[in-house]
Design an enzyme around this catalytic site. Structure first.
Site, PDB file in Angstrom:
ATOM      1  N   SER A 149      -7.620  10.480   8.944  1.00 27.58           N
ATOM      2  CA  SER A 149      -7.115   9.004  10.267  1.00 27.58           C
ATOM      3  C   SER A 149      -5.430   9.229   9.822  1.00 27.58           C
ATOM      4  O   SER A 149      -5.369   8.425  11.289  1.00 27.58           O
ATOM      5  CB  SER A 149      -7.416   8.174   8.405  1.00 27.58           C
ATOM      6  OG  SER A 149      -6.189   8.407   7.356  1.00 27.58           O
ATOM      7  N   GLU A 205       1.197  -6.799   9.995  1.00 29.05           N
ATOM      8  CA  GLU A 205       2.291  -6.489   8.851  1.00 29.05           C
ATOM      9  C   GLU A 205       1.914  -4.531   8.280  1.00 29.05           C
ATOM     10  O   GLU A 205       1.071  -3.834   9.672  1.00 29.05           O
ATOM     11  CB  GLU A 205       1.038  -7.302   7.696  1.00 29.05           C
ATOM     12  CG  GLU A 205      -0.148  -6.327   7.485  1.00 29.05           C
ATOM     13  CD  GLU A 205      -0.939  -5.715   8.005  1.00 29.05           C
ATOM     14  OE1 GLU A 205      -2.173  -5.012   8.450  1.00 29.05           O
ATOM     15  OE2 GLU A 205      -1.327  -6.959   9.671  1.00 29.05           O
ATOM     16  N   LYS A 256      -4.871   4.138  13.938  1.00 27.75           N
ATOM     17  CA  LYS A 256      -4.464   2.543  13.975  1.00 27.75           C
ATOM     18  C   LYS A 256      -4.314   1.760  15.333  1.00 27.75           C
ATOM     19  O   LYS A 256      -4.598   1.280  15.879  1.00 27.75           O
ATOM     20  CB  LYS A 256      -3.130   2.559  13.453  1.00 27.75           C
ATOM     21  CG  LYS A 256      -3.089   2.495  11.628  1.00 27.75           C
ATOM     22  CD  LYS A 256      -4.014   1.226  11.151  1.00 27.75           C
ATOM     23  CE  LYS A 256      -3.321   1.454   9.436  1.00 27.75           C
ATOM     24  NZ  LYS A 256      -4.587   0.213   8.603  1.00 27.75           N
TER      25      LYS A 256
END
Length: 387
Positions: free
Chosen positions: A370, A111, A89
């Protein structure tokens, strides 16, 4: 980039289905993104922070013990779990915060589902001294209480969204509502490759660093491209980043893995969700279907428009795995390689456990890891206790 893609479309998917006042904001954002994305000073600053703050480039680790255990294809792990804040992210939020800074924004909203995007956003807002508000489904705030505390520790205001299921979709609804009200001074730092144009294109651009590195690394290690690249899919940001530099390599299979209880790509139909057209899970009333995943970051009834296009065009393959398979993969990777994956990433690992033994020793799989599983250990502990 094709004219269609430039207008925010991937085949018949994408676009921008939003109120006129918000369209003006999106048009301006698209124009600013096009202006800065290849600007030498912007690129240099982005690369500086990727290196000095995020810790890139991260390794492409050969999972020797897992490969030996399965007895098939060689498995490599792209280690996004080693990034600062613990997931992929940070790549995207760093790019977007540098853009927001150039656009003169003073307030950032975002969000989050599993909390990783929220933590990454709060992190860069602290670094660049920006006001930060994070919308998170109330159910997810309970599942990911530690990440809520992390965000607050970093100075962010976390708003628990009670309406709907109290999950990721509801958090997106609230964030978009905030943007409509406050677009004059607010930058919406969207976390996945979803939403109205230019968000899917922008997020892909910043996340493509994943495949840019892995492609170079696998050629250095093996002298050839992989047989397949695997990634989990919720909204689709880590997967589109992991796929980006292989899309034009037809010999490389692109494999996305989603929860069997939120199978947007395997069961979705074309519809408009959150201002863009994609494959959506709809109920009998034509409303977005309730979804559930043990991985909060994959709990979304739609999917990025480029994934929708890759599915319909046949360029990428998408499969589902069960909660049991995910929990097994979570434990197997931990025990064989000493790497605890995020529950989201464990979906990709779960499919690799099934796929690798069906291939030969000459085949190569790259699994995009990830995120790391620290945030999930307590949840998994309770799930395994109750089995």
């Amino acid at each position: 980039m094709s004219t269609e893609q430039a207008a925010g479309y991937f085949g018949s998917f994408g676009g921008s289905y939003i109120p006129p006042e918000l369209q003006e904001v999106m048009d301006y954002l698209a124009q600013q993104f096009e202006t800065y994305k290849n600007d030498p000073e912007f690129v240099e600053e982005f690369q500086y922070y990727l290196r000095e703050y995020v810790g890139r480039e991260n390794p492409l680790t050969y999972a020797k013990h897992l490969t030996d255990k399965l007895g098939g294809a060689k498995i490599y792990l792209k280690r996004e779990d080693l990034n600062h804040t613990g997931s992929h992210k940070i790549n995207n939020v760093l790019g977007q915060i540098l853009l927001a800074k150039r656009m003169g924004a003073k307030r950032i909203i975002a969000e989050t589902g599993a909390g990783q995007h929220g933590v990454a956003t709060a992190t860069v807002c602290a670094m660049f001294d920006m006001d930060c508000t994070i919308y998170m489904g109330a159910e997810d705030t309970r599942r990911q209480a530690l990440n809520v505390f992390r965000m607050e520790l970093l100075g962010a205001k976390v708003v628990a969204v009670e309406k709907g299921q109290g999950r990721l979709k509801d958090a997106v609804d609230e964030a978009l509502g905030d943007l409509v009200q406050n677009y004059r001074n607010t930058f919406y730092l969207l976390g996945s490759a979803v939403g109205p144009h230019p968000f899917p294109t922008m997020v892909k651009h910043f996340q493509s660093i994943i495949s840019e590195e892995s492609k170079r690394q696998i050629l250095e290690k093996e002298g050839r491209l992989p047989t397949a690249v695997l990634a989990c899919v919720g909204g689709g940001s880590n997967a589109i980043g992991a796929f980006a530099h292989y899309i034009d390599e037809p010999s490389v299979r692109l494999i996305g893995v989603e929860p069997d209880q939120a199978p947007s790509l395997t069961q979705g139909v074309p519809a408009v969700l959150h201002g863009f057209k994609c494959l959506v899970l709809l109920d009998e009333n034509g409303e977005p279907r309730k979804t559930y995943s043990i991985a909060a970051g994959l709990d979304y009834p739609g999917i990025g428009p480029e994934h929708s296009h890759l599915k319909e065009s046949g360029r990428a393959e998408y499969y589902t795995v069960t909660n049991e398979e995910v929990l097994n993969a979570f434990q197997v990777l931990s025990k064989t390689e000493g790497i605890i994956p995020a529950l989201e990433s464990a979906h990709a690992v779960a499919h690799a456990l099934k796929l690798a033994p069906t291939l030969t020793k000459d085949d190569i799989l790259i699994v995009n890891l990830s995120g790391r599983g620290d945030k999930d250990v307590e949840q998994v502990f309770h799930m395994l206790q109750n089995q």
